[in-house]
Scaffold this motif. Sequence first.
Motif, mmCIF file in Angstrom:
data_model
loop_
_atom_site.group_PDB
_atom_site.id
_atom_site.type_symbol
_atom_site.label_atom_id
_atom_site.label_comp_id
_atom_site.label_asym_id
_atom_site.label_seq_id
_atom_site.Cartn_x
_atom_site.Cartn_y
_atom_site.Cartn_z
ATOM 1 N N ILE A 192 -71.264 4.654 27.103
ATOM 2 C CA ILE A 192 -70.092 4.415 26.265
ATOM 3 C C ILE A 192 -69.370 5.705 25.868
ATOM 4 C CG2 ILE A 192 -71.433 4.369 24.123
ATOM 5 C CD1 ILE A 192 -69.495 2.165 23.139
ATOM 6 N N HIS A 193 -70.089 6.786 25.639
ATOM 7 C CA HIS A 193 -69.445 8.020 25.188
ATOM 8 C C HIS A 193 -68.636 8.694 26.295
ATOM 9 C CE1 HIS A 193 -71.138 8.401 21.122
ATOM 10 N NE2 HIS A 193 -72.178 7.764 21.624
ATOM 11 N N SER A 194 -68.891 8.359 27.542
ATOM 12 C CA SER A 194 -68.173 8.988 28.648
ATOM 13 C C SER A 194 -67.214 8.035 29.354
ATOM 14 C CB SER A 194 -69.175 9.572 29.659
ATOM 15 O OG SER A 194 -70.040 8.568 30.163
ATOM 16 N N TRP A 195 -66.938 6.878 28.770
ATOM 17 C CA TRP A 195 -65.969 5.967 29.373
ATOM 18 C C TRP A 195 -64.596 6.642 29.459
ATOM 19 C CZ3 TRP A 195 -66.861 0.797 26.224
ATOM 20 C CH2 TRP A 195 -68.054 0.208 26.659
ATOM 21 N N PRO A 196 -63.946 6.604 30.622
ATOM 22 C CA PRO A 196 -62.576 7.138 30.724
ATOM 23 C C PRO A 196 -61.594 6.433 29.788
ATOM 24 C CG PRO A 196 -63.532 6.812 32.899
ATOM 25 C CD PRO A 196 -64.480 6.174 31.928
ATOM 26 N N PHE A 197 -61.944 5.238 29.357
ATOM 27 C CA PHE A 197 -61.084 4.475 28.453
ATOM 28 C C PHE A 197 -60.706 5.279 27.222
ATOM 29 C CE2 PHE A 197 -60.961 1.778 24.617
ATOM 30 C CZ PHE A 197 -59.882 0.952 24.915
ATOM 31 N N TRP A 198 -61.640 6.093 26.697
ATOM 32 C CA TRP A 198 -61.368 6.828 25.462
ATOM 33 C C TRP A 198 -60.306 7.906 25.658
ATOM 34 C CZ3 TRP A 198 -63.175 3.810 22.080
ATOM 35 C CH2 TRP A 198 -64.421 3.194 22.216
ATOM 36 N N ILE A 199 -60.104 8.341 26.897
ATOM 37 C CA ILE A 199 -59.098 9.389 27.152
ATOM 38 C C ILE A 199 -57.689 8.799 27.060
ATOM 39 C CG2 ILE A 199 -58.271 11.080 28.823
ATOM 40 C CD1 ILE A 199 -61.082 11.229 29.956
ATOM 41 N N GLN A 200 -57.512 7.585 27.579
ATOM 42 C CA GLN A 200 -56.226 6.894 27.510
ATOM 43 C C GLN A 200 -56.461 5.506 26.912
ATOM 44 O OE1 GLN A 200 -53.669 7.304 31.056
ATOM 45 N NE2 GLN A 200 -55.243 8.633 31.931
ATOM 46 N N PRO A 201 -56.781 5.437 25.638
ATOM 47 C CA PRO A 201 -57.197 4.162 25.037
ATOM 48 C C PRO A 201 -56.059 3.165 24.918
ATOM 49 C CG PRO A 201 -56.917 5.821 23.341
ATOM 50 C CD PRO A 201 -56.768 6.530 24.649
ATOM 51 N N VAL A 202 -56.421 1.909 24.988
ATOM 52 C CA VAL A 202 -55.500 0.800 24.741
ATOM 53 C C VAL A 202 -55.938 0.152 23.435
ATOM 54 C CG1 VAL A 202 -54.653 -1.426 25.571
ATOM 55 C CG2 VAL A 202 -55.069 0.440 27.195
ATOM 56 N N GLY A 203 -55.159 0.379 22.375
ATOM 57 C CA GLY A 203 -55.557 -0.090 21.064
ATOM 58 C C GLY A 203 -54.598 -1.098 20.476
ATOM 59 N N ASN A 204 -54.673 -1.261 19.142
ATOM 60 C CA ASN A 204 -53.801 -2.202 18.435
ATOM 61 C C ASN A 204 -53.494 -1.703 17.027
ATOM 62 O OD1 ASN A 204 -56.272 -2.546 17.211
ATOM 63 N ND2 ASN A 204 -56.585 -4.650 17.932
ATOM 64 N N GLY A 205 -53.737 -0.406 16.792
ATOM 65 C CA GLY A 205 -53.595 0.159 15.463
ATOM 66 C C GLY A 205 -52.213 0.710 15.188
ATOM 67 N N PRO A 206 -52.062 1.512 14.135
ATOM 68 C CA PRO A 206 -50.745 2.018 13.734
ATOM 69 C C PRO A 206 -50.144 3.006 14.726
ATOM 70 C CG PRO A 206 -52.475 2.988 12.404
ATOM 71 C CD PRO A 206 -53.123 1.900 13.198
ATOM 72 N N TYR A 207 -50.978 3.632 15.561
ATOM 73 C CA TYR A 207 -50.480 4.552 16.578
ATOM 74 C C TYR A 207 -50.974 4.111 17.949
ATOM 75 C CZ TYR A 207 -48.897 7.755 12.954
ATOM 76 O OH TYR A 207 -48.232 8.301 11.889
ATOM 77 N N ARG A 208 -50.271 4.557 18.984
ATOM 78 C CA ARG A 208 -50.697 4.264 20.345
ATOM 79 C C ARG A 208 -50.650 5.528 21.198
ATOM 80 N NH1 ARG A 208 -45.606 0.621 22.684
ATOM 81 N NH2 ARG A 208 -44.043 2.304 22.705
ATOM 82 N N TYR A 209 -51.465 5.529 22.231
ATOM 83 C CA TYR A 209 -51.581 6.684 23.120
ATOM 84 C C TYR A 209 -50.276 6.910 23.886
ATOM 85 C CZ TYR A 209 -52.915 9.257 27.345
ATOM 86 O OH TYR A 209 -52.969 10.154 28.384
ATOM 87 N N VAL A 210 -49.902 8.187 24.009
ATOM 88 C CA VAL A 210 -48.730 8.568 24.793
ATOM 89 C C VAL A 210 -49.143 9.382 26.007
ATOM 90 C CG1 VAL A 210 -46.555 9.859 24.793
ATOM 91 C CG2 VAL A 210 -47.213 8.524 22.781
ATOM 92 N N ARG A 211 -49.855 10.482 25.789
ATOM 93 C CA ARG A 211 -50.269 11.349 26.879
ATOM 94 C C ARG A 211 -51.343 12.297 26.364
ATOM 95 N NH1 ARG A 211 -47.421 16.712 27.274
ATOM 96 N NH2 ARG A 211 -46.494 17.068 25.214
ATOM 97 N N HIS A 212 -51.964 13.005 27.301
ATOM 98 C CA HIS A 212 -52.914 14.042 26.916
ATOM 99 C C HIS A 212 -52.847 15.175 27.916
ATOM 100 C CE1 HIS A 212 -55.465 12.214 30.027
ATOM 101 N NE2 HIS A 212 -56.160 13.343 30.016
ATOM 102 N N VAL A 213 -53.227 16.343 27.461
ATOM 103 C CA VAL A 213 -53.375 17.516 28.310
ATOM 104 C C VAL A 213 -54.845 17.909 28.249
ATOM 105 C CG1 VAL A 213 -52.719 19.910 28.723
ATOM 106 C CG2 VAL A 213 -51.020 18.286 27.851
ATOM 107 N N PRO A 214 -55.599 17.818 29.351
ATOM 108 C CA PRO A 214 -57.037 18.076 29.308
ATOM 109 C C PRO A 214 -57.371 19.407 28.634
ATOM 110 C CG PRO A 214 -56.435 17.191 31.450
ATOM 111 C CD PRO A 214 -55.154 17.443 30.698
#
Length: 488
Positions: A192-214
Motif C-alpha cells: 500500500i505505501h508504494s502504490w502509484p495511486f498516491w502519486i496521482q491520487p483520485v480523491g473527493n476532498g476540498p482539493y484535487r491533484y493537478v501535477r507533480h515534479v518528481p
Amino acid sequence: MLGRTKRLKPSADHKMRVSRGKRGVVAVCICSLALINVQCARDGRENEADIPTLTIHVPGQNEYVLGPAGWNYFLVFLGLVAESEGADDHEPWLLDRWERTPDYTEWTVHVRDSLLWDDGTPVTAEDVKFSIELWTDSLVGYEGQFFETITVLDSQTLHVTFKEPVAATISVYSWLPMLPKHLLDTLDPAQIHSWPFWIQPVGNGPYRYVRHVPTTMTELEANPNYYGEKPKIPRIVLHYGGNPLTELLSGNVDIANGITPLQAVGLAADPRFRIYHNVRYASQVAIRWNHRNPLFRDVDVRRALTMSIDRRELHRILNYPDDLPIVDVPARARHFAQGVVPDPLPFDPERAARLFASAGWVDSDNDNILEKDGQEFRFTLSTAPNESAEAVYLQDQFRRVGIHVEISTYDRSVLRQRTGAHDFDAAIIRSHWIPHITLEGDREAASGTGHESAELRRLLDAYRSTLDRKESDEHLRGIWQIVGTEIP
C-alpha cells in the motif's frame, strides 16, 4: 510558525477547513512551521501567474506525500466523520447521517448523495466498505477490526455491526481516508505505501491533484466538485525538495515544517516571520520490547532502559514544544487537561545502572558493554523511516549506559508484519488507539510484545465495551497501574 504578509494575508476567512477526524489519544504529531506569505504562483505558467498559491515545505517526503505516511491525505480525501471542536461527538463529513441501536452494536450509516471522485465516478457505500476493510486488513493494520460485519444495503447505505458495544464505534475509523474501490480493489494491500495511486491520487476532498515534479513538488487546486464550502486559497503546492530553512529564506516556500529551536530563535527576531506550534494528540510513539527475547523479560531491565532515555532532550532535538507531555501510559487529551495522567519514569542513568546491576548486567571487562553470563547486551532496534531520528538518538543514549544497538529500518507495513510475527528485538511503534496495548494473542493487536496479563486483558475488554465515560476512565486507571508498572 513565522509569518510575513505579502499579497494575500491569511485570516479567519482564508483558513482551509480541512479537518481530520482524529481521535484524541496520547501524543505525538507536532508541527513547527515557519510561514512567509501567501503569494502568487511563481511558476509563470500562462493564465495562472496571478492565482494565489500557498506553498508548503513538507520535510522527509517525496511524490508519495499524499499517501498514508504523509499525513496530508485529507487535502484530497474525505473521512467518514469530522471531530467536533471541544466535544467527543462527531460531525458529518463523507457520511451525512447515521442511526444506531441503544447499545451501539449496530449502525446504519448514509453516504452523502452526489459525491464524486475526481474522475467523475460516484462515491458509494461500496467505497466505504472497501476502505474500512482495507485499512483494517492484517497486511495494513492502520486500525483494529472492531466491526463484525459490514453490509451494503444500497448505493448510499451500509449496515455495520460490532462484536460488542465498543465505546468509539464508527468514529474509530474517522481518521482514515475513504478511497475509490474501482481504482484500487485489485492492488496488493501489502504494497500500500508504494502504490502509484498516491502519486496521482483520485480523491473527493476540498482539493484535487493537478501535477507533480518528481523529488520536488505536488500541486493541488481547489476541487470545483467539492460538496462543502470552496477553499479560499485556490492552489496549494506541497514542496518536498531541499532544506526547509533554505527554501523558506529564499522565498521558494510560504510555510516550512521542521524548523529547529535554534533556527526558530533567529527567525523570530525577523519581523517578516511568525512561529507557530501545532500539537495534535493523534498517536502514541513508543518502544515495544519483545518479551520473547530473554533480554527484555525482566521488568527491572525494561524500567532501566526507559530511565536511560532523556525523553525531554529528545523532544527538544525533534523540535517539540517544551510542554509536550511525556508518558508511560496511554491516555486521551482530556486526561492531560484534567491533570490525572500518572508521572512517567524519570531520566535517571544512575538508578538505571543499579537496576541493570541487580538484574546481573555489569561491565565486568571494562569494554563499555554490559554483560551477563558471558552474553553482551546487544539488540536490534527496528523502526520506520519517519522515526529514524528517534532511533539514532536512542542508539546514542543506550551506548552511554553500556548497551550496543543496531538500527534496522523498514517500510511501515513491513515493520507491522515483523512485529506482529514477533520477528524483532525492540521496535519504535506508532499506535492510534488505547486498546492497541498489545498482549500475546490479542485479536486487536497491530503488533505483539508477548506480554501476558490476564488482568490487563480484562481491563482492556471492559474499556472497549464501556459506554459511560466515568466508568471507562476507571478501567483506564487500572490499565495505567499495570502498564506503568510493567512497562511492556
